[in-house]
Design an enzyme around this catalytic site. Sequence first.
Site, PDB file in Angstrom:
ATOM      1  N   HIS A 217       0.958   5.061   0.976  1.00 16.22           N
ATOM      2  CA  HIS A 217       0.290   6.086   1.778  1.00 16.22           C
ATOM      3  C   HIS A 217       0.399   7.424   1.040  1.00 16.22           C
ATOM      4  O   HIS A 217       1.503   7.865   0.689  1.00 16.22           O
ATOM      5  CB  HIS A 217       0.989   6.276   3.131  1.00 16.22           C
ATOM      6  CG  HIS A 217       0.922   5.113   4.073  1.00 16.22           C
ATOM      7  ND1 HIS A 217       0.026   5.050   5.130  1.00 16.22           N
ATOM      8  CD2 HIS A 217       1.652   3.977   4.135  1.00 16.22           C
ATOM      9  CE1 HIS A 217       0.229   3.927   5.809  1.00 16.22           C
ATOM     10  NE2 HIS A 217       1.211   3.255   5.229  1.00 16.22           N
TER      11      HIS A 217
ATOM     12  N   HIS B 299       0.852  -1.194   0.000  1.00 16.38           N
ATOM     13  CA  HIS B 299       0.000   0.000   0.000  1.00 16.38           C
ATOM     14  C   HIS B 299       0.880   1.233   0.000  1.00 16.38           C
ATOM     15  O   HIS B 299       1.884   1.290   0.702  1.00 16.38           O
ATOM     16  CB  HIS B 299      -0.962   0.017   1.198  1.00 16.38           C
ATOM     17  CG  HIS B 299      -0.311  -0.251   2.520  1.00 16.38           C
ATOM     18  ND1 HIS B 299       0.027  -1.524   2.938  1.00 16.38           N
ATOM     19  CD2 HIS B 299       0.073   0.577   3.519  1.00 16.38           C
ATOM     20  CE1 HIS B 299       0.591  -1.460   4.127  1.00 16.38           C
ATOM     21  NE2 HIS B 299       0.642  -0.184   4.507  1.00 16.38           N
TER      22      HIS B 299
HETATM   23  P1  AMP Z   1       1.520   0.202   7.439  1.00 16.37           P
HETATM   24  O1  AMP Z   1       1.991   0.465   8.844  1.00 16.37           O
HETATM   25  O2  AMP Z   1       2.331   0.926   6.386  1.00 16.37           O
HETATM   26  O3  AMP Z   1       1.394  -1.278   7.160  1.00 16.37           O
HETATM   27  O4  AMP Z   1       0.097   0.864   7.324  1.00 16.37           O
HETATM   28  C1  AMP Z   1      -1.108   0.165   7.488  1.00 16.37           C
HETATM   29  C2  AMP Z   1      -2.196   1.207   7.484  1.00 16.37           C
HETATM   30  O5  AMP Z   1      -3.436   0.554   7.315  1.00 16.37           O
HETATM   31  C3  AMP Z   1      -2.277   2.025   8.779  1.00 16.37           C
HETATM   32  O6  AMP Z   1      -2.110   3.409   8.486  1.00 16.37           O
HETATM   33  C4  AMP Z   1      -3.677   1.714   9.292  1.00 16.37           C
HETATM   34  O7  AMP Z   1      -4.293   2.823   9.912  1.00 16.37           O
HETATM   35  C5  AMP Z   1      -4.398   1.288   8.038  1.00 16.37           C
HETATM   36  N1  AMP Z   1      -5.547   0.413   8.223  1.00 16.37           N
HETATM   37  C6  AMP Z   1      -5.630  -0.686   9.014  1.00 16.37           C
HETATM   38  N2  AMP Z   1      -6.851  -1.247   8.900  1.00 16.37           N
HETATM   39  C7  AMP Z   1      -7.553  -0.497   8.025  1.00 16.37           C
HETATM   40  C8  AMP Z   1      -8.881  -0.540   7.509  1.00 16.37           C
HETATM   41  N3  AMP Z   1      -9.749  -1.518   7.861  1.00 16.37           N
HETATM   42  N4  AMP Z   1      -9.271   0.429   6.638  1.00 16.37           N
HETATM   43  C9  AMP Z   1      -8.425   1.408   6.292  1.00 16.37           C
HETATM   44  N5  AMP Z   1      -7.152   1.511   6.736  1.00 16.37           N
HETATM   45  C10 AMP Z   1      -6.725   0.578   7.597  1.00 16.37           C
END
Ligand code: AMP
Length: 115
Positions: free
Chosen positions: A103, A101
């Site tokens: 950001h 993903h």
């Molecule tokens: P990372 O630390 O780069 O793996 O980021 C994962 C991101 O996913 C974090 O910013 C979370 O807030 C986000 N996240 C987790 N669960 C969900 C969800 N159900 N919908 C949207 N974002 C999410």
Amino acid sequence: MQDPNCLFCKIVKGEIPSNKVFENKDILAFSDVNPQAPVHILIIPKEHIPTIADISEAQAGLAGQLVLTAKQIAAEQGLESGFRLVFNCQKDAGQEVFHVHLHLLGGRKFSWPPG
Ligand code: AMP
Ligand code: ZN
């Protein structure tokens, strides 16, 4: 290919709800559930790829689409004064969801170096 236990694959399939911002056949973008800036959107491939370290040469086009989609959404969100794009890759970078993903963060100033 999707992983039935992966949170973001479940979002792609609609099994978990999300606030969708953009979708095409390869890419989905949705609001981060725990935003770290006024604009915080995640841009993901629909295909399950665990980390950026797993992206292959054959997926170069897909990687490019993630960035171009982020650029387009940044423009739509009015982030003319700047934005930040982040891929957290693996545990030392703080990756929590092991489905690639990108950001997109904007709407405030960011410091450097990152924490
Ligand atoms: P990372 O630390 O780069 O793996 O980021 C994962 C991101 O996913 C974090 O910013 C979370 O807030 C986000 N996240 C987790 N669960 C969900 C969800 N159900 N919908 C949207 N974002 C999410
Ligand atoms: Zn996945």
